[in-house]
Enzyme design. Structure first.
Site, mmCIF file in Angstrom:
data_model
loop_
_atom_site.group_PDB
_atom_site.id
_atom_site.type_symbol
_atom_site.label_atom_id
_atom_site.label_comp_id
_atom_site.label_asym_id
_atom_site.label_seq_id
_atom_site.Cartn_x
_atom_site.Cartn_y
_atom_site.Cartn_z
ATOM 1 N N CYS A 59 13.909 15.428 42.758
ATOM 2 C CA CYS A 59 14.499 14.817 43.960
ATOM 3 C C CYS A 59 16.022 14.824 43.883
ATOM 4 O O CYS A 59 16.706 15.094 44.876
ATOM 5 C CB CYS A 59 13.993 13.388 44.126
ATOM 6 S SG CYS A 59 12.198 13.263 44.281
ATOM 7 N N ASP A 60 16.544 14.516 42.709
ATOM 8 C CA ASP A 60 17.989 14.555 42.463
ATOM 9 C C ASP A 60 18.505 15.967 42.743
ATOM 10 O O ASP A 60 19.474 16.153 43.487
ATOM 11 C CB ASP A 60 18.240 14.138 41.009
ATOM 12 C CG ASP A 60 19.704 14.208 40.602
ATOM 13 O OD1 ASP A 60 20.285 13.151 40.344
ATOM 14 O OD2 ASP A 60 20.247 15.331 40.509
#
Length: 165
Positions: A59-60
């Protein structure tokens, strides 16, 4: 379409959208706790990046990638939606130096998750997905990532955003 999380099947609440659909409206929270709806960005192309939590590796990376691409996209707003609390999103953006993406929280009632068919019932998280919505609110690109821990097709999403009017 089957979606898995760490190779285990999950149930997605809501109706999945398809290319050509009118984009469903939703109400999520900005980092300052103000309500944000689809109509707030009407007139722009929207690339909507959906992630389970900005505090995880994929997600980062996904949020950073779209943040980098944002400067090369004209009239495209990039929205990242997760169920992270708005405070956590704000803190993460500050620490990551992410300024070209608007992070939005669906933690309150999963309005976005249910409207776009990405709310994972078993986990109360959102499944990884990318949508492109044109300036007249038509869905022009959809990717539901079949394994939530995998990356989306960044190139296809970016090309779709560039092609949308």
């Amino acid at each position: 379409m089957g979606v898995t999380f760490k190779e285990k099947p999950v149930t997605l609440a809501g109706k999945q959208v398809q290319v050509g659909d009118q984009a469903p409206d939703f109400t999520v929270l900005a980092n300052d706790l103000s309500e944000v709806t689809l109509a707030d960005s009407k007139g722009s192309v929207r690339l909507i990046s959906v992630v389970p939590s900005v505090d995880t590796g994929v997600c980062d990376a996904q949020t950073r990638r779209f943040n980098e691409e944002a400067s090369q996209l004209d009239n495209v707003k990039i929205l990242t939606v997760s169920v992270d609390l708005p405070f956590a999103q704000k803190r993460w953006c500050a620490a990551a130096g992410v300024e070209n993406v608007q992070t939005l929280s669906d933690h309150r009632d999963l309005s976005f998750g249910k409207a776009y068919g990405v709310a994972i019932e078993e986990l109360r998280l959102l499944a990884r997905a990318v949508f492109v919505v044109d300036s007249s609110d038509k869905v022009t690109y959809v990717e539901y990532v079949d394994e939530v821990t995998n990356h989306p097709n960044y190139e296809a999403a970016i090309e779709a955003a560039k092609a949308a009017k």
